[in-house]
Design a protein around this motif. Structure first.
Motif, PDB file in Angstrom:
ATOM      1  N   TYR A   1       0.835  -1.201   0.000  1.00 64.79           N
ATOM      2  CA  TYR A   1       0.000   0.000   0.000  1.00 64.79           C
ATOM      3  C   TYR A   1       0.873   1.254   0.000  1.00 64.79           C
ATOM      4  CZ  TYR A   1      -3.707   3.254   1.034  1.00 64.79           C
ATOM      5  OH  TYR A   1      -4.595   4.306   0.968  1.00 64.79           O
TER       6      TYR A   1
ATOM      7  N   SER B   1       1.565   5.035   0.670  1.00 68.55           N
ATOM      8  CA  SER B   1       1.050   6.153   1.460  1.00 68.55           C
ATOM      9  C   SER B   1       2.170   6.807   2.239  1.00 68.55           C
ATOM     10  CB  SER B   1      -0.027   5.660   2.437  1.00 68.55           C
ATOM     11  OG  SER B   1      -0.396   6.678   3.347  1.00 68.55           O
TER      12      SER B   1
ATOM     13  N   THR C   1       2.231   5.256   5.859  1.00 66.21           N
ATOM     14  CA  THR C   1       2.443   3.852   6.178  1.00 66.21           C
ATOM     15  C   THR C   1       3.742   3.656   6.955  1.00 66.21           C
ATOM     16  OG1 THR C   1       2.329   1.609   5.260  1.00 66.21           O
ATOM     17  CG2 THR C   1       3.696   3.206   4.072  1.00 66.21           C
TER      18      THR C   1
ATOM     19  N   GLY D   1       6.589   1.958   0.998  1.00 65.52           N
ATOM     20  CA  GLY D   1       5.250   2.534   0.894  1.00 65.52           C
ATOM     21  C   GLY D   1       5.264   4.043   0.961  1.00 65.52           C
TER      22      GLY D   1
ATOM     23  N   TYR E   1      -2.231  -3.314   9.354  1.00 67.30           N
ATOM     24  CA  TYR E   1      -1.972  -1.876   9.469  1.00 67.30           C
ATOM     25  C   TYR E   1      -2.292  -1.172   8.154  1.00 67.30           C
ATOM     26  CZ  TYR E   1       0.428   2.541  10.282  1.00 67.30           C
ATOM     27  OH  TYR E   1       0.712   3.885  10.404  1.00 67.30           O
ATOM     28  N   ASP E   2      -1.799  -1.737   7.043  1.00 65.63           N
ATOM     29  CA  ASP E   2      -2.049  -1.109   5.746  1.00 65.63           C
ATOM     30  C   ASP E   2      -3.520  -1.174   5.360  1.00 65.63           C
ATOM     31  OD1 ASP E   2       0.505  -0.257   5.382  1.00 65.63           O
ATOM     32  OD2 ASP E   2       1.071  -1.728   3.873  1.00 65.63           O
TER      33      ASP E   2
ATOM     34  N   LEU F   1      -5.188   1.607   7.129  1.00 66.47           N
ATOM     35  CA  LEU F   1      -4.775   2.846   6.488  1.00 66.47           C
ATOM     36  C   LEU F   1      -5.502   3.039   5.166  1.00 66.47           C
ATOM     37  CD1 LEU F   1      -2.838   5.244   6.773  1.00 66.47           C
ATOM     38  CD2 LEU F   1      -1.103   3.887   5.605  1.00 66.47           C
TER      39      LEU F   1
END
Length: 393
Positions: free
Chosen positions: A10, A12, A15, A20, A46-47, A50
């Motif tokens: 992911y 971001s 992150t 990431g 976690y991702d 998010l």
């Protein structure tokens, strides 16, 4: 230009892994002059959280679990396991849907593992431009694993190396443009895979050309904190952290006030058991900089992995002197201009002890490290390359 960004993790700025964050910054830069759509895999809780919190109209993701990855590895015996783990019919279908629905002109593809989708794109959409970002040269990483292994493990990595060399080379030759994060990887791709369409951009290490003030009292001799930063679920970070702990016990005999901080999510139970009054295993933390800025020096005794180490850049940008070897310094400062190059355990013990006690040298390296990163690894240079790459002809 309509761009589809595809990635195995992911992307971001929020992150908790360097790749990431770097991808998130690329998207931010691309969105300034283009319409960017995102299609990615999500492999951690976690991702996933998010991704849900950042959900946008033009972002889609496919969740993969441990058992999905194992199943795909078994179903794709001719692909390297690292690549097969990101094989997905659902993802392929969504990829085709996005390309058609949004009239995609270019695909910005992250990591060599995503190169497996190049043939599909080229077959159905031959006019779509594909730019492949090689975060590291995968074959180099696996060859290092092979060299450090024995017995059946060495045989396994040797077998994987043959498959990776074949597949990674095919993906690189099929891409219209390859991007790497350092000159060394650029040279490697040209030498190993005989490609010439390679450009270098700087990785994003999480700081936008900001000088962090270095407190004078931070470099006092009695301040004896050293740190290691990394995603602890990765083998190369786990092994390096264990090595630093072994080294730390010997340094502790020289510097009794020593503290070691191992910073990063997903530490193993084995690593957690190492925690005591001077070894601190933090696990996931909201703000890694808070811990980094408490450290006098950052130590990365890495022996595995490939490509540029964003954790080294971030430490230097925060004014933390770095001690590491050739693996940690590659693509950053291989000549040891500001990094304290060290290989053997004995030299790590000596260099850590000397630098911790040398207040003047430590402070000097803090400022030199900041200036070195600011001068050589500005994100502005990368943004200029990306803008030129996606200019309409």
């Amino acid at each position: 230009m309509n761009i589809l960004h595809v990635s195995p993790y992911y992307p971001s700025l929020e992150t908790n892994h360097a790749g990431g964050v770097c991808m998130g910054k690329e998207i931010e830069s691309l969105e300034k002059k283009n319409k960017v759509y995102v299609l990615t895999f999500v492999a951690s809780d976690y991702d996933k959280k998010l991704a849900v919190s950042e959900e946008k109209a033009h972002r889609r993701y496919v969740v993969i679990h441990k058992w999905n990855r194992i199943a795909h590895v078994l179903l794709e015996p001719f692909l390297p396991a690292y690549f097969a783990a990101r094989t997905s019919f659902r993802y392929a279908a969504m990829l085709i849907y996005y390309l058609k629905k949004y009239d995609i002109e270019a695909v910005h593809m992250e990591y060599s593992s995503m190169g497996q989708y190049i043939w599909l794109i080229k077959k159905i959409f031959p006019n779509v431009i594909i730019h492949l970002v090689e975060h590291d040269v995968t074959i180099q990483s696996y060859e290092r694993k092979k060299e450090s292994s024995k017995g059946i493990t060495r045989w396994y990595y040797g077998r994987e190396c043959k498959k990776i060399r074949k597949q990674e080379g095919y993906y690189c030759r099929k891409a219209d443009q390859i991007l790497t994060f350092n000159q060394k990887d650029c040279r490697l791709l040209k030498e190993i895979y005989k490609v010439q369409n390679v450009q270098v951009i700087n990785p994003y290490y999480g700081i936008d050309d900001i000088y962090y003030e270095i407190p004078d009292n931070k470099r006092k001799a009695e301040y004896a904190n050293i740190c290691f930063l990394g995603q602890m679920g990765r083998e190369e970070n786990h092994l390096a952290a264990q090595r630093l702990i072994r080294i730390g016990y010997k340094v502790k005999k020289i510097i009794p006030e020593l503290n070691i901080y191992i910073i990063g999510n997903q530490p193993s139970e084995e690593l957690k058991k190492e925690q005591n009054e001077f070894i601190h295993i933090t696990g996931f933390v909201e703000d890694v900089d808070e811990y980094l800025q408490k450290a006098q020096i950052a130590v990365f005794p890495l022996t595995l992995g490939a490509g540029i180490k964003v954790k080294v850049l971030r430490s230097m940008a925060l004014g933390i002197p770095v001690i590491t070897g050739s693996v940690g310094a590659e693509g950053i400062d291989e000549s040891g201009e500001v990094i304290q190059l060290t290989e053997s355990d004995e030299d790590y013990i000596s260099n850590i002890s000397e630098l911790v006690r040398n207040e003047e040298r430590c402070l000097e390296l803090s400022y030199l490290s900041q200036e070195y990163v600011r001068r050589n690894f500005s994100w502005r240079k990368s943004e200029e390359v990306l803008q030129r790459l996606y200019e309409r002809k």
